[in-house]
Scaffold this motif. Structure first.
Motif, short mmCIF file in Angstrom:
data_model
loop_
_atom_site.label_atom_id
_atom_site.label_comp_id
_atom_site.label_asym_id
_atom_site.label_seq_id
_atom_site.Cartn_x
_atom_site.Cartn_y
_atom_site.Cartn_z
N GLY A 1 0.84 -1.19 0.00
CA GLY A 1 0.00 0.00 0.00
C GLY A 1 0.87 1.24 0.00
N SER A 2 0.29 2.39 0.31
CA SER A 2 1.09 3.61 0.34
C SER A 2 2.07 3.49 1.50
N GLN A 3 3.18 4.23 1.39
CA GLN A 3 4.21 4.12 2.41
C GLN A 3 3.64 4.44 3.80
N GLU A 4 2.80 5.47 3.82
CA GLU A 4 2.24 5.90 5.08
C GLU A 4 1.37 4.80 5.70
N ALA A 5 0.49 4.25 4.88
CA ALA A 5 -0.42 3.21 5.38
C ALA A 5 0.37 1.98 5.83
N VAL A 6 1.39 1.63 5.05
CA VAL A 6 2.20 0.46 5.40
C VAL A 6 2.90 0.68 6.74
N HIS A 7 3.48 1.85 6.93
CA HIS A 7 4.19 2.10 8.18
C HIS A 7 3.24 2.10 9.38
N ARG A 8 2.05 2.67 9.16
CA ARG A 8 1.07 2.71 10.26
C ARG A 8 0.65 1.29 10.63
N GLU A 9 0.34 0.50 9.61
CA GLU A 9 -0.13 -0.86 9.87
C GLU A 9 1.00 -1.73 10.44
N ALA A 10 2.22 -1.47 9.98
CA ALA A 10 3.36 -2.24 10.49
C ALA A 10 3.49 -2.03 12.00
N LYS A 11 3.34 -0.78 12.40
CA LYS A 11 3.48 -0.45 13.82
C LYS A 11 2.38 -1.13 14.64
N ARG A 12 1.15 -1.06 14.08
CA ARG A 12 0.02 -1.64 14.80
C ARG A 12 0.19 -3.16 14.95
N LEU A 13 0.56 -3.79 13.83
CA LEU A 13 0.73 -5.24 13.86
C LEU A 13 1.83 -5.65 14.83
N ALA A 14 2.92 -4.88 14.80
CA ALA A 14 4.06 -5.19 15.68
C ALA A 14 3.61 -5.13 17.13
N GLN A 15 2.85 -4.07 17.46
CA GLN A 15 2.38 -3.95 18.85
C GLN A 15 1.48 -5.12 19.23
N GLU A 16 0.60 -5.44 18.31
CA GLU A 16 -0.34 -6.54 18.57
C GLU A 16 0.42 -7.84 18.85
N GLN A 17 1.42 -8.13 18.02
CA GLN A 17 2.18 -9.36 18.18
C GLN A 17 3.00 -9.32 19.48
N GLU A 18 3.53 -8.15 19.79
CA GLU A 18 4.35 -8.03 20.99
C GLU A 18 3.52 -8.25 22.25
N THR A 19 2.28 -7.78 22.24
CA THR A 19 1.45 -8.02 23.43
C THR A 19 1.14 -9.51 23.57
N ARG A 20 1.28 -10.25 22.48
CA ARG A 20 1.12 -11.71 22.58
C ARG A 20 2.42 -12.39 22.97
N GLY A 21 3.43 -11.58 23.25
CA GLY A 21 4.71 -12.14 23.69
C GLY A 21 5.63 -12.53 22.53
N LYS A 22 5.30 -12.09 21.33
CA LYS A 22 6.12 -12.47 20.17
C LYS A 22 7.24 -11.46 19.96
N LYS A 23 8.38 -11.96 19.50
CA LYS A 23 9.47 -11.07 19.13
C LYS A 23 9.26 -10.67 17.65
N VAL A 24 9.24 -9.36 17.41
CA VAL A 24 8.88 -8.88 16.06
C VAL A 24 10.06 -8.17 15.40
N ALA A 25 10.21 -8.37 14.09
CA ALA A 25 11.19 -7.58 13.32
C ALA A 25 10.48 -6.93 12.15
N MET A 26 10.94 -5.73 11.79
CA MET A 26 10.34 -5.04 10.64
C MET A 26 11.37 -4.95 9.52
N LEU A 27 10.97 -5.32 8.32
CA LEU A 27 11.83 -5.14 7.14
C LEU A 27 11.13 -4.15 6.23
N LEU A 28 11.47 -2.88 6.40
CA LEU A 28 10.79 -1.86 5.62
C LEU A 28 11.73 -1.37 4.52
N PHE A 29 11.47 -1.84 3.31
CA PHE A 29 12.34 -1.50 2.18
C PHE A 29 11.84 -0.25 1.48
N SER A 30 12.76 0.39 0.74
CA SER A 30 12.38 1.60 0.04
C SER A 30 12.44 1.37 -1.47
#
Ligand code: TXA
Ligand code: MG
Length: 367
Positions: A282-311
Protein backbone atom coordinates in the motif's frame (compact mmCIF):
# COMPACT_ATOMS: atom_id res chain seq x y z
CA UNK A 1 33.51 -34.21 7.71
CA UNK A 2 35.52 -31.18 8.76
CA UNK A 3 34.82 -28.11 6.64
CA UNK A 4 37.98 -26.16 5.92
CA UNK A 5 37.86 -22.37 5.86
CA UNK A 6 40.10 -21.08 3.07
CA UNK A 7 40.85 -17.37 3.32
CA UNK A 8 40.58 -15.83 -0.16
CA UNK A 9 39.83 -12.26 0.90
CA UNK A 10 41.48 -9.94 -1.57
CA UNK A 11 43.06 -6.69 -0.41
CA UNK A 12 41.17 -3.43 -0.88
CA UNK A 13 43.71 -1.24 0.84
CA UNK A 14 46.73 -1.48 3.14
CA UNK A 15 50.47 -1.35 2.89
CA UNK A 16 52.15 -2.99 -0.07
CA UNK A 17 53.41 -5.74 2.21
CA UNK A 18 49.97 -6.45 3.69
CA UNK A 19 48.46 -6.53 0.24
CA UNK A 20 51.06 -8.98 -0.97
CA UNK A 21 50.50 -11.22 2.05
CA UNK A 22 46.75 -11.28 1.43
CA UNK A 23 47.19 -11.97 -2.26
CA UNK A 24 49.52 -14.87 -1.54
CA UNK A 25 47.12 -16.29 1.03
CA UNK A 26 44.20 -15.96 -1.41
CA UNK A 27 46.20 -17.64 -4.19
CA UNK A 28 47.04 -20.55 -1.87
CA UNK A 29 43.38 -20.82 -0.81
CA UNK A 30 42.21 -20.88 -4.43
CA UNK A 31 44.85 -23.50 -5.26
CA UNK A 32 43.72 -25.74 -2.41
CA UNK A 33 40.06 -25.28 -3.37
CA UNK A 34 40.85 -26.21 -6.98
CA UNK A 35 42.57 -29.42 -5.83
CA UNK A 36 39.54 -30.38 -3.74
CA UNK A 37 37.24 -29.87 -6.74
CA UNK A 38 39.52 -31.91 -9.01
CA UNK A 39 39.31 -34.78 -6.51
CA UNK A 40 35.50 -34.65 -6.70
CA UNK A 41 35.02 -32.69 -3.46
CA UNK A 42 32.73 -29.76 -2.69
CA UNK A 43 33.79 -26.15 -2.15
CA UNK A 44 31.54 -23.14 -1.52
CA UNK A 45 32.58 -20.11 -3.56
CA UNK A 46 31.70 -16.39 -3.65
CA UNK A 47 29.84 -14.77 -6.51
CA UNK A 48 28.38 -11.33 -7.10
CA UNK A 49 24.83 -12.71 -6.63
CA UNK A 50 25.00 -15.22 -3.76
CA UNK A 51 27.54 -17.83 -2.62
CA UNK A 52 27.49 -21.09 -4.61
CA UNK A 53 28.21 -24.70 -3.64
CA UNK A 54 30.67 -25.99 -6.21
CA UNK A 55 31.48 -29.43 -7.55
CA UNK A 56 32.82 -30.77 -10.87
CA UNK A 57 29.84 -30.40 -13.23
CA UNK A 58 30.91 -33.31 -15.42
CA UNK A 59 31.41 -35.73 -12.52
CA UNK A 60 28.09 -37.39 -11.59
CA UNK A 61 29.38 -38.32 -8.12
CA UNK A 62 30.22 -34.68 -7.35
CA UNK A 63 26.77 -33.58 -8.55
CA UNK A 64 25.13 -36.22 -6.35
CA UNK A 65 27.18 -34.99 -3.37
CA UNK A 66 25.92 -31.42 -3.93
CA UNK A 67 22.30 -32.56 -3.70
CA UNK A 68 23.05 -34.58 -0.58
CA UNK A 69 24.85 -31.70 1.17
CA UNK A 70 22.01 -29.26 0.48
CA UNK A 71 19.17 -31.71 1.02
CA UNK A 72 17.98 -30.63 -2.42
CA UNK A 73 15.33 -32.46 -4.48
CA UNK A 74 17.13 -34.29 -7.29
CA UNK A 75 14.85 -32.97 -10.06
CA UNK A 76 16.11 -29.43 -9.49
CA UNK A 77 18.95 -28.82 -11.99
CA UNK A 78 22.23 -27.08 -11.16
CA UNK A 79 23.73 -24.01 -12.83
CA UNK A 80 27.16 -24.63 -14.38
CA UNK A 81 29.75 -21.88 -13.87
CA UNK A 82 32.49 -21.17 -16.40
CA UNK A 83 35.31 -18.62 -16.62
CA UNK A 84 35.96 -18.63 -20.36
CA UNK A 85 33.56 -18.86 -23.24
CA UNK A 86 35.44 -21.73 -24.87
CA UNK A 87 34.36 -23.91 -21.92
CA UNK A 88 30.85 -23.73 -23.37
CA UNK A 89 31.85 -26.21 -26.08
CA UNK A 90 32.12 -28.90 -23.38
CA UNK A 91 28.52 -28.28 -22.36
CA UNK A 92 26.54 -27.43 -25.49
CA UNK A 93 26.75 -27.52 -29.26
CA UNK A 94 24.08 -24.86 -29.79
CA UNK A 95 25.27 -21.33 -29.16
CA UNK A 96 23.12 -18.93 -31.16
CA UNK A 97 23.93 -15.43 -32.28
CA UNK A 98 21.46 -14.20 -29.65
CA UNK A 99 23.44 -16.03 -26.97
CA UNK A 100 26.69 -14.50 -28.23
CA UNK A 101 25.22 -11.02 -28.00
CA UNK A 102 23.99 -11.64 -24.47
CA UNK A 103 27.37 -12.97 -23.38
CA UNK A 104 29.05 -9.88 -24.84
CA UNK A 105 26.68 -7.67 -22.89
CA UNK A 106 26.28 -9.43 -19.56
CA UNK A 107 29.16 -11.87 -18.89
CA UNK A 108 30.76 -12.04 -16.48
CA UNK A 109 27.60 -11.17 -14.59
CA UNK A 110 24.24 -12.24 -13.15
CA UNK A 111 22.67 -13.78 -16.27
CA UNK A 112 22.26 -17.54 -16.58
CA UNK A 113 21.41 -18.95 -20.01
CA UNK A 114 19.85 -22.30 -20.80
CA UNK A 115 21.14 -24.31 -23.78
CA UNK A 116 20.55 -27.78 -25.20
CA UNK A 117 23.06 -29.96 -23.39
CA UNK A 118 25.77 -32.23 -24.75
CA UNK A 119 25.87 -35.91 -23.84
CA UNK A 120 28.91 -35.31 -21.62
CA UNK A 121 26.85 -33.30 -19.14
CA UNK A 122 25.50 -35.88 -16.68
CA UNK A 123 21.78 -36.17 -15.97
CA UNK A 124 22.78 -35.83 -12.33
CA UNK A 125 23.80 -32.21 -13.01
CA UNK A 126 20.73 -31.24 -15.03
CA UNK A 127 18.11 -33.04 -12.97
CA UNK A 128 17.45 -35.33 -15.95
CA UNK A 129 16.70 -32.43 -18.33
CA UNK A 130 18.09 -32.30 -21.87
CA UNK A 131 19.17 -28.70 -21.27
CA UNK A 132 21.93 -27.12 -19.23
CA UNK A 133 22.04 -23.74 -17.43
CA UNK A 134 25.35 -21.84 -17.69
CA UNK A 135 26.72 -18.61 -16.33
CA UNK A 136 30.02 -16.77 -15.93
CA UNK A 137 30.05 -15.21 -12.46
CA UNK A 138 31.59 -11.79 -11.91
CA UNK A 139 33.91 -12.54 -9.03
CA UNK A 140 37.71 -12.57 -9.32
CA UNK A 141 38.19 -15.32 -6.72
CA UNK A 142 35.75 -17.67 -8.38
CA UNK A 143 36.95 -16.93 -11.90
CA UNK A 144 40.46 -17.81 -10.70
CA UNK A 145 39.13 -20.99 -9.05
CA UNK A 146 37.43 -22.13 -12.25
CA UNK A 147 40.56 -21.40 -14.32
CA UNK A 148 42.90 -23.08 -11.90
CA UNK A 149 40.75 -26.21 -11.58
CA UNK A 150 40.23 -26.38 -15.34
CA UNK A 151 36.68 -27.52 -14.60
CA UNK A 152 33.14 -26.39 -15.31
CA UNK A 153 31.72 -25.99 -11.82
CA UNK A 154 28.15 -26.91 -10.95
CA UNK A 155 26.93 -24.55 -8.27
CA UNK A 156 23.55 -24.05 -6.71
CA UNK A 157 23.21 -21.45 -3.98
CA UNK A 158 25.21 -22.67 -0.96
CA UNK A 159 22.33 -22.88 1.52
CA UNK A 160 20.39 -25.78 2.96
CA UNK A 161 17.47 -26.37 0.62
CA UNK A 162 14.54 -24.13 1.57
CA UNK A 163 16.47 -21.52 3.55
CA UNK A 164 17.45 -18.04 2.31
CA UNK A 165 20.37 -17.94 -0.14
CA UNK A 166 23.73 -17.05 1.45
CA UNK A 167 25.30 -13.66 0.76
CA UNK A 168 28.32 -14.10 3.06
CA UNK A 169 30.67 -16.97 3.85
CA UNK A 170 29.33 -16.95 7.41
CA UNK A 171 25.84 -17.78 6.08
CA UNK A 172 27.33 -20.74 4.21
CA UNK A 173 29.17 -21.86 7.33
CA UNK A 174 25.97 -21.72 9.40
CA UNK A 175 24.13 -23.96 6.94
CA UNK A 176 26.78 -26.32 5.62
CA UNK A 177 29.56 -26.65 8.20
CA UNK A 178 30.42 -30.34 8.46
CA UNK A 179 28.62 -31.19 5.19
CA UNK A 180 31.13 -29.91 2.60
CA UNK A 181 34.91 -29.97 2.20
CA UNK A 182 35.69 -26.26 2.22
CA UNK A 183 34.45 -22.69 2.04
CA UNK A 184 36.34 -20.01 0.15
CA UNK A 185 36.04 -16.99 2.42
CA UNK A 186 35.53 -13.72 0.60
CA UNK A 187 33.40 -10.58 0.96
CA UNK A 188 29.65 -10.09 0.87
CA UNK A 189 27.80 -10.66 -2.39
CA UNK A 190 27.16 -7.36 -4.14
CA UNK A 191 23.83 -8.11 -5.82
CA UNK A 192 22.26 -10.25 -3.12
CA UNK A 193 19.62 -12.09 -5.19
CA UNK A 194 20.33 -14.92 -7.60
CA UNK A 195 20.96 -14.54 -11.33
CA UNK A 196 18.29 -14.02 -13.95
CA UNK A 197 17.62 -17.38 -15.63
CA UNK A 198 16.91 -17.06 -19.36
CA UNK A 199 15.79 -19.99 -21.50
CA UNK A 200 17.31 -19.79 -24.99
CA UNK A 201 15.98 -23.14 -26.15
CA UNK A 202 12.56 -21.68 -26.96
CA UNK A 203 11.79 -19.68 -30.09
CA UNK A 204 11.49 -16.52 -28.00
CA UNK A 205 13.96 -16.11 -25.10
CA UNK A 206 12.05 -16.60 -21.86
CA UNK A 207 12.87 -15.47 -18.34
CA UNK A 208 12.32 -18.40 -15.98
CA UNK A 209 13.66 -16.65 -12.88
CA UNK A 210 13.72 -12.85 -12.61
CA UNK A 211 16.90 -11.21 -11.34
CA UNK A 212 19.18 -8.23 -11.53
CA UNK A 213 19.46 -8.35 -15.34
CA UNK A 214 16.01 -7.27 -16.52
CA UNK A 215 13.92 -8.38 -19.52
CA UNK A 216 14.11 -4.79 -20.80
CA UNK A 217 17.91 -4.92 -20.80
CA UNK A 218 17.90 -8.32 -22.48
CA UNK A 219 15.40 -7.13 -25.11
CA UNK A 220 17.51 -4.06 -25.85
CA UNK A 221 20.59 -6.21 -26.49
CA UNK A 222 18.94 -8.79 -28.72
CA UNK A 223 16.69 -6.25 -30.41
CA UNK A 224 13.66 -8.51 -30.02
CA UNK A 225 10.98 -9.84 -27.76
CA UNK A 226 11.58 -11.47 -24.41
CA UNK A 227 8.91 -13.49 -22.66
CA UNK A 228 8.35 -14.16 -19.00
CA UNK A 229 7.43 -17.68 -17.87
CA UNK A 230 3.67 -17.30 -17.26
CA UNK A 231 4.07 -19.23 -14.02
CA UNK A 232 5.88 -16.20 -12.57
CA UNK A 233 2.56 -14.39 -12.65
CA UNK A 234 -0.01 -17.04 -11.94
CA UNK A 235 1.82 -18.13 -8.83
CA UNK A 236 1.58 -14.63 -7.48
CA UNK A 237 -1.09 -14.21 -4.87
CA UNK A 238 -4.56 -12.97 -5.39
CA UNK A 239 -4.88 -9.60 -3.77
CA UNK A 240 -6.24 -9.56 -0.27
CA UNK A 241 -7.84 -6.22 0.40
CA UNK A 242 -8.95 -4.75 3.65
CA UNK A 243 -10.91 -1.59 4.23
CA UNK A 244 -9.13 1.26 5.93
CA UNK A 245 -10.75 0.85 9.29
CA UNK A 246 -11.17 -2.86 9.22
CA UNK A 247 -8.70 -5.16 10.80
CA UNK A 248 -6.65 -6.41 7.85
CA UNK A 249 -7.08 -10.06 7.28
CA UNK A 250 -3.94 -12.13 7.31
CA UNK A 251 -4.20 -15.43 5.63
CA UNK A 252 -2.13 -17.84 3.71
CA UNK A 253 -3.05 -17.55 0.08
CA UNK A 254 -3.69 -20.88 -1.55
CA UNK A 255 -1.34 -21.82 -4.37
CA UNK A 256 -2.96 -20.58 -7.54
CA UNK A 257 -3.81 -23.08 -10.22
CA UNK A 258 -1.85 -22.56 -13.40
CA UNK A 259 1.07 -23.86 -15.43
CA UNK A 260 4.02 -25.32 -13.55
CA UNK A 261 7.15 -23.14 -13.62
CA UNK A 262 9.66 -24.14 -16.32
CA UNK A 263 12.60 -23.84 -13.92
CA UNK A 264 12.01 -26.79 -11.59
CA UNK A 265 13.51 -24.88 -8.65
CA UNK A 266 10.84 -22.21 -8.86
CA UNK A 267 8.12 -24.54 -7.63
CA UNK A 268 9.67 -25.28 -4.26
CA UNK A 269 9.11 -23.44 -1.00
CA UNK A 270 12.13 -21.25 -0.68
CA UNK A 271 13.92 -18.56 1.25
CA UNK A 272 11.84 -19.29 4.31
CA UNK A 273 12.81 -17.74 7.63
CA UNK A 274 11.77 -19.62 10.78
CA UNK A 275 9.47 -16.73 11.73
CA UNK A 276 5.98 -16.17 10.42
CA UNK A 277 6.19 -13.38 7.85
CA UNK A 278 3.66 -10.96 6.40
CA UNK A 279 4.12 -8.50 3.52
CA UNK A 280 2.21 -5.22 3.69
CA UNK A 281 1.29 -3.57 0.42
CA UNK A 282 0.00 0.00 0.00
CA UNK A 283 1.09 3.61 0.34
CA UNK A 284 4.21 4.12 2.41
CA UNK A 285 2.24 5.90 5.08
CA UNK A 286 -0.42 3.21 5.38
CA UNK A 287 2.20 0.46 5.40
CA UNK A 288 4.19 2.10 8.18
CA UNK A 289 1.07 2.71 10.26
CA UNK A 290 -0.13 -0.86 9.87
CA UNK A 291 3.36 -2.24 10.49
CA UNK A 292 3.48 -0.45 13.82
CA UNK A 293 0.02 -1.64 14.80
CA UNK A 294 0.73 -5.24 13.86
CA UNK A 295 4.06 -5.19 15.68
CA UNK A 296 2.38 -3.95 18.85
CA UNK A 297 -0.34 -6.54 18.57
CA UNK A 298 2.18 -9.36 18.18
CA UNK A 299 4.35 -8.03 20.99
CA UNK A 300 1.45 -8.02 23.43
CA UNK A 301 1.12 -11.71 22.58
CA UNK A 302 4.71 -12.14 23.69
CA UNK A 303 6.12 -12.47 20.17
CA UNK A 304 9.47 -11.07 19.13
CA UNK A 305 8.88 -8.88 16.06
CA UNK A 306 11.19 -7.58 13.32
CA UNK A 307 10.34 -5.04 10.64
CA UNK A 308 11.83 -5.14 7.14
CA UNK A 309 10.79 -1.86 5.62
CA UNK A 310 12.34 -1.50 2.18
CA UNK A 311 12.38 1.60 0.04
CA UNK A 312 11.39 1.70 -3.64
CA UNK A 313 13.96 4.47 -3.99
CA UNK A 314 16.77 2.02 -3.36
CA UNK A 315 15.92 -1.38 -4.79
CA UNK A 316 19.62 -2.26 -4.98
CA UNK A 317 19.80 -2.04 -1.19
CA UNK A 318 16.65 -4.13 -0.82
CA UNK A 319 18.11 -6.84 -3.09
CA UNK A 320 21.45 -6.78 -1.32
CA UNK A 321 20.04 -7.07 2.20
CA UNK A 322 16.87 -9.17 1.87
CA UNK A 323 18.41 -12.60 2.48
CA UNK A 324 20.85 -11.43 5.14
CA UNK A 325 18.02 -9.69 7.01
CA UNK A 326 15.94 -12.87 6.93
CA UNK A 327 18.88 -14.81 8.32
CA UNK A 328 19.47 -12.18 11.00
CA UNK A 329 15.85 -12.60 12.11
CA UNK A 330 16.44 -16.34 12.51
CA UNK A 331 19.62 -15.77 14.49
CA UNK A 332 17.88 -13.34 16.81
CA UNK A 333 14.97 -15.68 17.45
CA UNK A 334 12.37 -13.44 15.81
CA UNK A 335 8.85 -14.95 15.75
CA UNK A 336 7.08 -12.52 13.44
CA UNK A 337 8.41 -10.46 10.51
CA UNK A 338 6.49 -7.50 9.10
CA UNK A 339 7.86 -6.56 5.67
CA UNK A 340 6.90 -3.88 3.21
CA UNK A 341 6.27 -4.81 -0.43
CA UNK A 342 8.53 -3.27 -3.06
CA UNK A 343 7.28 -1.90 -6.38
CA UNK A 344 6.77 -4.96 -8.59
CA UNK A 345 6.12 -2.93 -11.74
CA UNK A 346 9.87 -2.28 -11.72
CA UNK A 347 11.71 -5.35 -13.03
CA UNK A 348 14.24 -5.45 -10.21
CA UNK A 349 11.39 -4.89 -7.74
CA UNK A 350 9.57 -7.81 -9.41
CA UNK A 351 12.62 -10.02 -8.86
CA UNK A 352 12.80 -9.02 -5.19
CA UNK A 353 9.06 -9.60 -4.70
CA UNK A 354 9.43 -13.02 -6.33
CA UNK A 355 11.74 -13.99 -3.43
CA UNK A 356 9.82 -12.15 -0.71
CA UNK A 357 6.51 -13.77 -1.59
CA UNK A 358 8.08 -17.19 -1.23
CA UNK A 359 9.74 -16.23 2.05
CA UNK A 360 6.37 -15.15 3.38
CA UNK A 361 4.51 -18.17 2.01
CA UNK A 362 2.38 -15.65 0.04
CA UNK A 363 1.15 -13.92 3.18
CA UNK A 364 0.20 -10.51 1.73
CA UNK A 365 -2.05 -7.84 3.15
CA UNK A 366 -3.11 -4.76 1.23
CA UNK A 367 -3.54 -1.76 3.51
O1 TXA B 1 23.05 -16.47 -8.96
C1 TXA B 1 22.90 -17.69 -9.12
O2 TXA B 1 22.34 -18.16 -10.11
C2 TXA B 1 23.45 -18.60 -8.03
C3 TXA B 1 24.98 -18.47 -8.01
C4 TXA B 1 25.63 -19.43 -7.06
O3 TXA B 1 25.47 -18.60 -9.31
N1 TXA B 1 23.04 -19.96 -8.25
C5 TXA B 1 21.76 -20.38 -8.04
O4 TXA B 1 21.55 -21.71 -8.26
O5 TXA B 1 20.86 -19.65 -7.68
P1 TXA B 1 20.26 -22.51 -7.75
O6 TXA B 1 20.58 -23.93 -8.03
O7 TXA B 1 19.98 -22.16 -6.36
O8 TXA B 1 19.12 -22.07 -8.72
C6 TXA B 1 19.13 -22.50 -10.07
C7 TXA B 1 17.78 -22.25 -10.71
C8 TXA B 1 16.74 -23.21 -10.20
O9 TXA B 1 15.48 -22.55 -10.11
C9 TXA B 1 16.73 -24.27 -11.29
O10 TXA B 1 15.50 -24.97 -11.36
C10 TXA B 1 16.98 -23.43 -12.53
O11 TXA B 1 17.91 -22.45 -12.12
N2 TXA B 1 17.61 -24.24 -13.60
C11 TXA B 1 18.86 -24.76 -13.63
N3 TXA B 1 19.05 -25.47 -14.76
C12 TXA B 1 17.92 -25.40 -15.46
C13 TXA B 1 17.47 -25.95 -16.72
N4 TXA B 1 18.27 -26.70 -17.46
N5 TXA B 1 16.21 -25.67 -17.12
C14 TXA B 1 15.39 -24.89 -16.37
N6 TXA B 1 15.75 -24.35 -15.18
C15 TXA B 1 16.98 -24.61 -14.72
MG1 MG C 1 18.95 -21.75 -4.61
Amino acid sequence: MKTKLLDARLPREGSLEEMQTMRKRAAAAIGEAADILKRGGLVAFPTETVYGLGGDALNPAAAAAIYAAKGRPSDNPLIVHIAQRDQLTQLTGCVSETAEKLMDAFWPGPLTMIFKKKEAVPDGTTGGLSTVAVRMPDDPVTLALIRESGLCIAGPSANLSGSPSPTSWEHVYNDLNGRIDAILQSGESRVGIESTVLDLTEEIPTVLRPGWVTPEEIGAVIGGRVEMDPALFVNRPRDVSAGRDEQPEIRLLEDCVGPAPKAPGMKYRHYAPKAEMVILQGSQEAVHREAKRLAQEQETRGKKVAMLLFSDEDLAAAAKTLFSELRRCDEEGVDFIVASAVEASDSVGFAIMNRMLKSAGYHVVTV
